[in-house]
Design an enzyme around this catalytic site. Structure first.
Site, PDB file in Angstrom:
ATOM      1  N   LYS A   1      -2.989 -12.382  23.805  1.00  0.00           N
ATOM      2  CA  LYS A   1      -3.856 -13.201  24.645  1.00  0.00           C
ATOM      3  C   LYS A   1      -2.821 -13.607  25.952  1.00  0.00           C
ATOM      4  O   LYS A   1      -1.701 -13.593  25.725  1.00  0.00           O
ATOM      5  CB  LYS A   1      -4.454 -14.167  23.843  1.00  0.00           C
ATOM      6  CG  LYS A   1      -3.343 -14.872  22.770  1.00  0.00           C
ATOM      7  CD  LYS A   1      -3.866 -15.933  21.953  1.00  0.00           C
ATOM      8  CE  LYS A   1      -4.718 -15.504  20.771  1.00  0.00           C
ATOM      9  NZ  LYS A   1      -6.115 -15.552  20.952  1.00  0.00           N
ATOM     10  N   ARG A   2      -3.629 -14.429  26.688  1.00  0.00           N
ATOM     11  CA  ARG A   2      -2.609 -15.293  27.489  1.00  0.00           C
ATOM     12  C   ARG A   2      -1.394 -15.902  26.887  1.00  0.00           C
ATOM     13  O   ARG A   2      -1.591 -16.609  25.898  1.00  0.00           O
ATOM     14  CB  ARG A   2      -3.306 -16.129  28.652  1.00  0.00           C
ATOM     15  CG  ARG A   2      -4.102 -15.124  29.644  1.00  0.00           C
ATOM     16  CD  ARG A   2      -3.046 -14.422  30.642  1.00  0.00           C
ATOM     17  NE  ARG A   2      -2.251 -15.267  31.521  1.00  0.00           N
ATOM     18  CZ  ARG A   2      -2.474 -15.148  32.673  1.00  0.00           C
ATOM     19  NH1 ARG A   2      -3.263 -14.235  33.288  1.00  0.00           N
ATOM     20  NH2 ARG A   2      -1.774 -16.114  33.655  1.00  0.00           N
TER      21      ARG A   2
ATOM     22  N   HIS B   1     -15.787 -24.360  30.400  1.00  0.00           N
ATOM     23  CA  HIS B   1     -14.823 -23.328  29.590  1.00  0.00           C
ATOM     24  C   HIS B   1     -13.547 -24.020  28.979  1.00  0.00           C
ATOM     25  O   HIS B   1     -12.931 -23.297  28.281  1.00  0.00           O
ATOM     26  CB  HIS B   1     -14.107 -22.110  30.458  1.00  0.00           C
ATOM     27  CG  HIS B   1     -15.450 -21.114  30.471  1.00  0.00           C
ATOM     28  ND1 HIS B   1     -15.472 -19.828  29.919  1.00  0.00           N
ATOM     29  CD2 HIS B   1     -16.261 -20.662  31.626  1.00  0.00           C
ATOM     30  CE1 HIS B   1     -16.312 -19.175  30.360  1.00  0.00           C
ATOM     31  NE2 HIS B   1     -16.880 -19.764  31.385  1.00  0.00           N
TER      32      HIS B   1
ATOM     33  N   LYS C   1      -2.254 -21.961  22.745  1.00  0.00           N
ATOM     34  CA  LYS C   1      -2.224 -20.665  22.004  1.00  0.00           C
ATOM     35  C   LYS C   1      -1.275 -20.594  20.994  1.00  0.00           C
ATOM     36  O   LYS C   1      -1.617 -19.946  19.973  1.00  0.00           O
ATOM     37  CB  LYS C   1      -2.581 -19.537  22.674  1.00  0.00           C
ATOM     38  CG  LYS C   1      -3.858 -19.547  23.701  1.00  0.00           C
ATOM     39  CD  LYS C   1      -3.781 -18.213  24.622  1.00  0.00           C
ATOM     40  CE  LYS C   1      -5.220 -18.540  25.589  1.00  0.00           C
ATOM     41  NZ  LYS C   1      -6.505 -17.839  24.757  1.00  0.00           N
TER      42      LYS C   1
ATOM     43  N   LYS D   1     -13.263  -9.470  19.029  1.00  0.00           N
ATOM     44  CA  LYS D   1     -12.909  -8.134  19.279  1.00  0.00           C
ATOM     45  C   LYS D   1     -12.117  -7.275  18.069  1.00  0.00           C
ATOM     46  O   LYS D   1     -12.228  -6.371  17.428  1.00  0.00           O
ATOM     47  CB  LYS D   1     -11.931  -7.892  20.454  1.00  0.00           C
ATOM     48  CG  LYS D   1     -12.633  -8.181  21.563  1.00  0.00           C
ATOM     49  CD  LYS D   1     -11.555  -8.073  22.725  1.00  0.00           C
ATOM     50  CE  LYS D   1     -11.919  -8.784  24.046  1.00  0.00           C
ATOM     51  NZ  LYS D   1     -10.794  -9.359  24.896  1.00  0.00           N
TER      52      LYS D   1
ATOM     53  N   THR E   1     -12.388 -14.810  22.598  1.00  0.00           N
ATOM     54  CA  THR E   1     -13.119 -13.619  22.301  1.00  0.00           C
ATOM     55  C   THR E   1     -12.497 -12.396  21.800  1.00  0.00           C
ATOM     56  O   THR E   1     -12.727 -11.545  21.181  1.00  0.00           O
ATOM     57  CB  THR E   1     -13.554 -13.309  23.747  1.00  0.00           C
ATOM     58  OG1 THR E   1     -12.749 -13.002  24.855  1.00  0.00           O
ATOM     59  CG2 THR E   1     -15.030 -14.192  24.062  1.00  0.00           C
TER      60      THR E   1
HETATM   61  C1  LIG Z   1     -10.506 -10.384  25.379  1.00  0.00           C
HETATM   62  C2  LIG Z   1      -9.384 -10.566  26.172  1.00  0.00           C
HETATM   63  C3  LIG Z   1      -8.731 -11.877  26.530  1.00  0.00           C
HETATM   64  C4  LIG Z   1      -8.968 -12.967  25.912  1.00  0.00           C
HETATM   65  O1  LIG Z   1      -8.368 -13.185  24.633  1.00  0.00           O
HETATM   66  P1  LIG Z   1      -8.442 -14.616  23.783  1.00  0.00           P
HETATM   67  O2  LIG Z   1      -7.393 -14.396  22.351  1.00  0.00           O
HETATM   68  O3  LIG Z   1      -9.798 -14.801  23.487  1.00  0.00           O
HETATM   69  O4  LIG Z   1      -7.561 -15.689  24.684  1.00  0.00           O
HETATM   70  C5  LIG Z   1      -7.582 -11.882  27.281  1.00  0.00           C
HETATM   71  N1  LIG Z   1      -7.054 -10.916  27.868  1.00  0.00           N
HETATM   72  C6  LIG Z   1      -7.658  -9.561  27.806  1.00  0.00           C
HETATM   73  C7  LIG Z   1      -7.066  -8.407  28.425  1.00  0.00           C
HETATM   74  C8  LIG Z   1      -8.702  -9.318  26.964  1.00  0.00           C
HETATM   75  O5  LIG Z   1      -9.252  -8.004  26.624  1.00  0.00           O
END
Ligand SMILES: *Cc1c(COP(=O)(O)O)cnc(C)c1O
Length: 834
Positions: free
Chosen positions: A570-571, A378, A576, A682, A678
């Protein structure tokens, strides 16, 4: 046209029947904790009770299907996939389970007749936040797809008492509070005491002579843990399969402590009890970072050992004794996927059990391990690659360490020596053991050496795994390293979270798109259609109005749904680059102060992010964002053209509210650092337009939607590498770009933190003295230009509507069902059990 393919057996349950079932649970299962004369009133207590009763009623239906699936899976004798993951970011289950069973409408009706709104009740459930971010959410999407596609699958993980911490802000600072997701139990879980496992730990290894004179190793464990499984049913969408997520809770083994108890050391016995329970007490809150302490190590081992024992006992129950003679059948019936290196010890545990408990020869055990295990990488970030000290291994798992040494020796002497004869440097480079002051075990090396397949999670990431991370392994085994691009489940991330858009899509798509997401591409011709554009954008607007209310409730900030909703969720991590977004916000603010009549579409920048509690700079970026937001949101000079909102406690259920309302998706990681992402999928699926770098799955998203429907900026992977070789000097950008200089210097003043100058300086320092490791300054201008172009595009309503529609229409590739089918064809070799 809608739902014509629904075949769910549960679909026959009527609203009347559901109402009876809900009332039954209110009156019996829940006792009279519930409601008296106010039974139909929406008090918080009543809502909680009705949520619980509805969940219990549904779970009853689900458990019937779970039993039927077990029977069917046994009858078809299909191979199973056992997904090992230390994290599962499940979110709430009620709405999703209802959608997957096609019971949402009838339950809505049942509750309405009881005086409750279903959507409102769904809010009562706690998120199952047993994960940090993308990795745990991926596991959750995969379980949904596996059940939807009727594969025989079991998820294995830890039953954390506390999931990811709850985040709030105090004076702009992140505050962490424990997550209490099951303080009063959870209606979804089923305890399975009959499948409890005993897990030895600590102690020493003894050599014992056999009757034939040979020596075998015997592990005299120092302590015994008990693993109690809790099953959470995983309901497939419009399928007959319900699988289980099996989560292990750690307890002390009281039988083992009996001696201590009889010796009169009653208190010590209780002390050990507490120690054991700490093993499954709390999820480590680090994303993309290795925690590296003994408790985390024992967590990993505990969950691997419980899972391996469970996998073997489930196999034997169905197929009879596991012996060397039947080992081929075992490999035909069992696949085990390692979600990152966190479950690596499962390899050593399977070897140990086969050698020590099932009398396998080394050769047979090793061959079997190679057939069943595969591993998903990952990350390329060095700080996230797990290494455990040899001394910790020796202390906690002495027998496993001897097995690890033997695997390593065979690998170095046979495979490495054959390819690179007498090459000490190569041996040192590829060894599972890293030599040095403190010898360490490289977990990823053990995974790659053992597994028959190793996959990255987006094409570019998999290419970098081959080229940069494991080039020698790729030379040794050219077929082993492969790609499976991540995906998301369209059930949760469109059907359930965006009901308005879902309804519109179902009216125009002649297929069950929630299963066959590719069928949305038939909408492409409508992207130019004025009436469809109007409907599509009206829904986006309605979702924005709903988020506006949520923002007001959560933060007190007023925002207008006419503004662009620009989202980065995101985190929080430097790679990022939330601080790139923030720097651009400062630049916009400056431009507006210089010219309040600057023509620009009003923008709301929306953030959601948790920082690991020990990650200082990440917390400072949160603080800076909150302080800058406060100033900007209250500055009347800029006429509400700019707003900044940091929503607290970002989690799955909050994502489900933000994503349907997003216009812009910020995917701005330094090229080469985001494995896949991911969140990008979304947001695009819900009609947000991406502004992003050529990183992770952004590249594949751009391929799908076309260059006209995405805003790409910044350095490429190769350009980042070239810059590193040449030597990157962030001061160059500070000194030559007035806007960058002014914005960074602003952070040194007390403008955003009145009376406390310097509070935000650490961010500036990270860009300059800190060397700007993630190339924020290098990408700033290109980012700012892309943002400018995006703002212009938004003002052309037809153009923007077309882009948004095409993003939704062209996300078919990112259905997690497709990811699962890739794993099935190339790695797991499963057949559906129905
Ligand atoms: C999808 C999701 C992530 C991953 O987000 P990235 O933008 O791909 O880092 C992290 N936290 C939550 C709650 C999510 O639903």
């Amino acid at each position: 046209m809608i739902n014509k393919n629904i075949k769910s057996s549960a679909a026959i349950i009527s609203a009347t029947d559901l109402k009876k079932r809900i009332q039954h649970h209110l009156n019996s299962t829940l006792g009279d904790r519930v409601i008296c004369e106010d039974a139909y009133k929406n008090t918080p207590q009543n809502k909680q009770a009705y949520w619980q009763a509805t969940s219990l009623a549904l779970n009853e239906i689900i458990i019937d299907k779970l039993q039927a699936s077990k029977v069917q899976q046994a009858k078809s004798a299909t191979k199973s996939i056992n997904y090992l993951s230390l994290e599962y970011l499940m979110g709430r289950l009620l709405s999703n389970n209802l959608h997957n069973l096609n019971l949402y409408k009838s339950t809505e009706k049942a509750l309405k007749s009881l005086g409750f709104d279903l959507a409102d009740l769904c809010e009562e459930g706690a998120d199952l936040a047993l994960g940090n971010g993308g990795l745990g959410r991926l596991a959750a999407c995969f379980l949904d797809s596996l059940a939807t596609l009727d594969y025989n699958a079991m998820g294995y993980g830890i039953h954390y008492q506390h999931g990811l911490f709850k985040q709030s802000f105090k004076d702009g600072h992140q505050i962490e509070q424990p997550d209490m997701w099951r303080e009063f139990g959870s209606p979804w879980e089923i305890c399975r005491p009959e499948a409890t496992q005993l897990i030895p730990v600590y102690g020493y290894v003894e050599q014992q002579a056999q009757t034939d004179g040979s020596l075998t190793s015997v592990w005299r464990a120092g302590k015994m843990l008990k693993g109690v499984p809790w099953d959470i049913p995983i309901v497939g969408y419009n399928s007959s399969t319900v699988n289980a997520l099996r989560l292990w809770e750690c307890r002390a083994d009281s039988a083992f402590d009996w001696d201590t108890l009889n010796q009169g050391d009653y208190l010590q016995a209780h002390h050990d009890q507490v120690n054991a329970e700490t093993v499954s007490k709390v999820l480590y809150p680090n994303d993309e970072h290795d925690a590296g302490n003994e408790l985390r190590f024992i967590q990993q081992y505990f969950f691997c050992a419980c899972s391996i024992k469970d996998i073997i006992s489930r196999y034997q129950l169905q197929f009879g004794p596991l012996t060397q003679a039947t080992s081929r059948n075992f490999a035909d019936k069992v696949a085990i996927q390692l979600n990152d290196t966190h479950p690596t010890i499962a390899i050593l545990e399977l070897m140990r059990v086969l050698l020590d408990e099932y009398d396998f020869s080394w050769q047979n055990a090793w061959q079997l391990a190679g057939k069943v295990f595969s591993y998903t990488n990952h990350t390329l970030l060095p700080e996230a690659l797990e290494k455990w000290s040899v001394s910790l291994f020796e202390h906690v798992l002495p027998r496993h360490l001897t097995i690890l040494y033997r695997i390593n020796e065979a690998f170095l002497n046979d495979e490495v020596n054959a390819m690179w004869p007498n090459n000490e440097a190569m041996r040192a480079r590829l060894s599972i053991i890293e030599e040095g002051e403190q010898r360490k075990v490289r977990m990823a090396h053990l995974c790659v050496i053992t597994s028959h397949k190793v996959n990255g999670v987006a094409q570019i990431h998999s290419d970098l795994v081959k080229k940069d991370l494991f080039p020698e392994f790729n030379q040794l085994w050219p077929e082993k390293l492969t790609n499976v691009t991540n995906g998301i489940t369209p059930r949760r991330w469109l059907k359930s979270c965006n009901p308005l858009l879902s309804e519109l899509l179902s009216k125009h798509v002649d297929d069950d798109w929630a299963k066959n997401l590719n069928s949305l591409s038939s909408l492409s011709p409508l992207a130019d259609n004025a009436s469809f554009q109007k409907k599509f954008m009206a829904i986006k607007h309605q979702n924005k109005v709903a988020l506006t209310t949520e923002i007001k409730t959560l933060t007190g900030i007023d925002v207008s749904p006419e503004a662009i909703f620009d989202v980065q969720i995101k985190r929080l991590h430097e790679y990022k680059r939330q601080h790139l977004n923030l720097l651009h916000i400062l630049a916009l603010y400056r431009r507006l102060l210089a010219d309040p009549d600057l023509p620009m579409q009003p923008r709301v920048f929306i953030f959601g992010a948790k920082a690991a509690p020990g990650y200082q700079l990440a917390k400072e970026i949160i603080y800076a964002t909150n302080k800058i937001a406060e100033k900007i949101n209250n500055d009347t000079r800029i006429q509400d053209k700019l707003k900044v909102v940091f929503l607290p406690n970002y989690r799955v259920s909050l994502a489900e509210k933000i994503i349907p309302a997003a216009d812009v998706s910020e995917q701005i990681s330094t090229a080469g650092k985001e494995a896949s992402g991911t969140g990008n999928m979304k947001l695009a699926l819900n009609g947000a337009v991406t502004i992003g770098t050529l990183d992770g799955a952004n590249i594949e998203i751009a391929e799908e939607v076309g260059d006209d429907n995405i805003f790409i900026f910044g350095l490429t992977v190769d350009e980042v590498k070239a810059l590193d070789i040449k030597g990157y000097n962030p001061y160059h950008f500070y000194e030559t770009n007035n806007e960058i200089k002014a914005c960074l210097d602003w952070l040194d003043t007390d403008y955003f933190t009145p009376g406390r100058a310097g509070e935000l300086s650490s961010i500036k320092q990270s860009f300059l003295e800190g060397g700007d490791p993630y190339k924020v300054l290098a990408d700033f201008e290109s980012y700012s230009d892309a943002q400018q172009a995006l703002g212009v595009a938004y003002q052309d309503k037809k153009r923007w509507a077309k882009m948004a529609i095409l993003n939704t229409a062209l996300m078919g590739k990112f259905n997690s069902d497709r990811s699962i089918e890739d794993y099935v064809k190339n790695i797991w070799f499963l057949t559906p059990s129905v």
